[in-house]
Every structure is written in structure tokens, then in C-alpha cells.
Design a protein around this motif. Structure first.
Motif, short mmCIF file in Angstrom:
data_model
loop_
_atom_site.label_atom_id
_atom_site.label_comp_id
_atom_site.label_asym_id
_atom_site.label_seq_id
_atom_site.Cartn_x
_atom_site.Cartn_y
_atom_site.Cartn_z
N VAL A 63 2.63 -4.56 3.36
CA VAL A 63 3.72 -3.60 3.52
C VAL A 63 3.17 -2.21 3.21
CG1 VAL A 63 5.97 -2.84 2.67
CG2 VAL A 63 5.50 -5.28 2.95
N PHE A 64 3.39 -1.29 4.13
CA PHE A 64 2.85 0.07 4.02
C PHE A 64 3.96 1.06 3.75
CE2 PHE A 64 0.93 3.85 6.46
CZ PHE A 64 0.27 4.32 5.34
N ASP A 65 3.78 1.86 2.69
CA ASP A 65 4.73 2.92 2.35
C ASP A 65 4.00 4.26 2.46
OD1 ASP A 65 6.56 4.68 1.21
OD2 ASP A 65 7.17 3.29 -0.37
N PRO A 66 4.16 4.95 3.60
CA PRO A 66 3.41 6.20 3.85
C PRO A 66 4.07 7.41 3.20
CG PRO A 66 4.77 5.70 5.74
CD PRO A 66 5.00 4.59 4.75
N VAL A 67 4.12 7.43 1.89
CA VAL A 67 4.85 8.45 1.14
C VAL A 67 4.37 9.86 1.51
CG1 VAL A 67 5.48 9.31 -1.14
CG2 VAL A 67 5.16 6.85 -0.78
N GLY A 68 5.30 10.68 1.98
CA GLY A 68 4.97 12.06 2.33
C GLY A 68 3.88 12.18 3.37
N PRO B 34 -2.51 17.54 5.60
CA PRO B 34 -3.44 16.92 6.56
C PRO B 34 -4.11 15.68 6.00
CG PRO B 34 -3.67 19.30 6.59
CD PRO B 34 -2.77 18.98 5.43
N TYR B 35 -4.44 15.70 4.70
CA TYR B 35 -5.11 14.55 4.08
C TYR B 35 -4.22 13.31 4.11
CZ TYR B 35 -7.48 11.73 0.50
OH TYR B 35 -8.12 10.72 -0.18
N ARG B 36 -2.95 13.49 3.80
CA ARG B 36 -2.02 12.35 3.84
C ARG B 36 -1.88 11.81 5.27
NH1 ARG B 36 1.81 11.69 -0.68
NH2 ARG B 36 1.20 13.18 -2.28
N LEU B 37 -1.77 12.71 6.22
CA LEU B 37 -1.60 12.27 7.60
C LEU B 37 -2.86 11.58 8.11
CD1 LEU B 37 0.28 12.10 9.99
CD2 LEU B 37 -0.47 14.39 10.70
N THR B 38 -4.02 12.13 7.80
CA THR B 38 -5.28 11.51 8.20
C THR B 38 -5.42 10.13 7.57
OG1 THR B 38 -6.37 13.65 8.47
CG2 THR B 38 -7.79 11.74 8.17
N LEU C 238 0.86 -1.19 0.00
CA LEU C 238 0.00 0.00 0.00
C LEU C 238 0.89 1.23 0.00
CD1 LEU C 238 -2.62 -1.10 2.69
CD2 LEU C 238 -2.67 -1.52 0.21
N ASN C 239 0.76 2.06 -1.03
CA ASN C 239 1.64 3.22 -1.23
C ASN C 239 0.77 4.45 -1.47
OD1 ASN C 239 3.05 5.21 -2.98
ND2 ASN C 239 4.76 3.79 -2.89
N ILE C 240 0.91 5.48 -0.62
CA ILE C 240 0.01 6.64 -0.69
C ILE C 240 0.61 7.82 -1.45
CG2 ILE C 240 -1.07 5.95 1.50
CD1 ILE C 240 0.38 8.39 2.79
N GLY C 241 1.51 7.55 -2.38
CA GLY C 241 2.22 8.61 -3.07
C GLY C 241 1.36 9.61 -3.82
N THR C 242 0.32 9.14 -4.50
CA THR C 242 -0.60 10.05 -5.20
C THR C 242 -2.02 9.68 -4.77
OG1 THR C 242 -0.54 8.57 -7.14
CG2 THR C 242 0.88 10.50 -7.19
N LEU C 243 -2.41 10.24 -3.67
CA LEU C 243 -3.66 9.85 -3.01
C LEU C 243 -4.91 10.34 -3.73
CD1 LEU C 243 -3.26 10.32 0.85
CD2 LEU C 243 -3.66 8.21 -0.41
#
Length: 258
Positions: free
Chosen positions: A86-91, A96-100, A58-63
């Protein structure tokens, strides 16, 4: 240590819900080392694909909300079937949206491994850090202490990349040296590493597998930067292929002696 020979022998199917910048690069990298990628991010099939995979990335690079929904579905299905995630918390701290979203995914899905840089780790840990978008940035906090805290909090393995990589499960900690800083100037190098970690981890789920994956990728990086900068991407693919072939040759040579 687990070798890339074992990954090639298993040929694991890696379900990647990743970002649009790196999808092709990530898929080709997995193929080069002997794994099989499937890049499926539609909520309509996320659970079905996760069911047949050996690991989920799971990669959040372009949410966007659609892919977040797919991540939740795939992650929960994987958890139900004891398939590694495997979690890849890109940026993670860039907005706030990425962190949430990061916090939601960590709450709803049991991650086998969190693969991140120091800035992303600090965002998860709630520690002040001067991250720069998706780059690690800089800060004064103890990265090893943060990694151990996050690993213990989420009952997971944390792998933090940097000049010195840190891998910890909250109790045991390993530091890995090597690699080349020029690899950080290639878009998606870290994202590909997360997929490499998934391929190693599902081969033999353990902290040792994560350490082996990180060590292998350091070797890949060192080989990839030989030559001109513009050729790093092609050299990276070549290194993934050749080093996994070398590991297979060494394994066969060792076995022939006994």
C-alpha cells in the motif's frame, strides 16, 4: 463487506516504512484494531522484514534517501512474494524530490493500493492542482476521472479520501460517504488510514477490502470526534478498538443463530 473482526482474527503483521511524525500513532492504531505493526525502515533489514509481513505500507511523509532505499528493497521483495503493498504518496506534489520519488516508486514497485488525497492524486496524474504542502488543496479536475486513470495506468486500486471517498480499480468505482472533517485536523489521520487499508487488504485482497476499510474508518472518525477536540486522538484509538470489538460481537451473535 469485510469486517474488522476478520482483521482481528487474522492479526496481520504490517510492515510500515513511514514518516517520523506518525510512526507511533500508526503503530498504536494498528494494535488497537487487532493488527500487529512493525516499523522497520533500515535498508539493512527492509527485505527481511518484508518477507515475514502480511502487507507493506510505504509512506513518503518525511523523505530521505535512506528510507527511499528501504522502500525500494521492501517493495520489490513484497512483489516477488505476492505480499500486498500500500502506497501513501504524502505531499507528492509539494517538491520535485517528492514527485521524483513517487514516480520512481510507482515505476519500480507494483502497488496493490494507492491511498491518497486529491492533491496527491493530481500530482501522480500530472494534472494541475493547487495542493498545499501535504494537504489536498483545491482544483477543478474531476477526481473520479483522475482516480480511474491512475488506477488503470498503474494496474492498481486507488483510494482517494475527501468529503466523499472514491475507490476504483479503473473499471469499477465506489463512493463512500460519512466521517467527519475534523479528523483532517489531526496529524497522521490519513497515514493511519493507509495502514488500516493494508490490514484489511491482506486479510482478503480485493477492491471490496479497500471499500470495507474506508467505510470502517469513516465510522471510526464519526465516533472519534464526539467530545472535545483535544481528545480526538485518544477517542480515535478507542473507536478503533471498540468498533472492531463490536464487529466481532455481531459476527459471533450472527453465527450463534444458525
Amino acid at each position: 463487506m469485510i469486517t474488522s473482526y476478520e482483521v482481528r482474527q487474522k492479526n496481520p503483521l504490517i510492515h510500515c516504512i513511514t514518516n517520523i511524525v506518525v510512526a507511533n500513532f500508526q503503530a498504536n492504531g494498528l494494535l488497537a484494531m487487532g493488527a500487529s505493526p512493525i516499523m522497520a525502515d533500515a535498508p539493512e533489514e527492509a527485505s527481511d522484514i518484508a518477507r515475514i509481513a502480511n502487507a507493506v505500507v510505504l509512506n513518503i511523509g518525511t523523505l530521505n534517501q535512506r528510507t527511499v532505499d528501504a522502500m525500494v528493497l521492501a517493495g520489490k521483495t513484497a512483489n516477488q512474494l505476492n505480499i500486498p503493498v500500500v502506497f501513501d504518496p504524502v505531499g507528492a506534489g509539494a517538491s520535485p524530490y517528492r514527485l521524483t520519488t513517487t514516480r520512481r516508486l510507482l515505476k519500480e514497485i507494483n502497488m496493490s493500493v494507492i491511498r491518497c488525497n486529491a492533491g496527491e492524486l493530481a500530482a501522480i496524474a500530472g494534472v494541475d492542482w493547487q495542493a498545499k504542502g501535504v494537504d489536498a488543496g483545491a482544483g477543478q479536475a474531476d477526481v473520479t476521472a483522475m482516480a480511474k486513470h491512475v488506477a488503470s495506468t498503474f494496474n492498481t486500486i486507488v483510494a482517494v479520501t475527501g468529503e466523499k471517498d472514491i475507490v476504483t480499480d479503473g473499471l469499477q468505482t465506489a463512493a463512500i460517504l460519512g466521517g467527519d472533517a475534523r479528523l483532517t485536523q489531526i496529524t497522521g489521520a490519513g497515514c493511519l488510514l493507509s495502514a488500516v487499508v493494508a490490514a484489511f487488504y491482506c486479510t482478503r485482497p480485493s477492491m471490496e477490502a479497500v471499500i470495507s476499510a474506508m467505510t470502517f474508518y469513516k465510522r471510526v472518525g464519526e465516533q472519534a470526534v464526539q467530545g472535545t477536540f483535544g481528545d480526538i486522538v485518544s477517542h480515535l484509538m478507542t473507536a478503533l478498538f471498540e468498533l472492531s470489538q463490536e464487529d466481532e460481537h455481531e459476527r459471533n451473535t450472527h453465527n450463534s443463530r444458525f
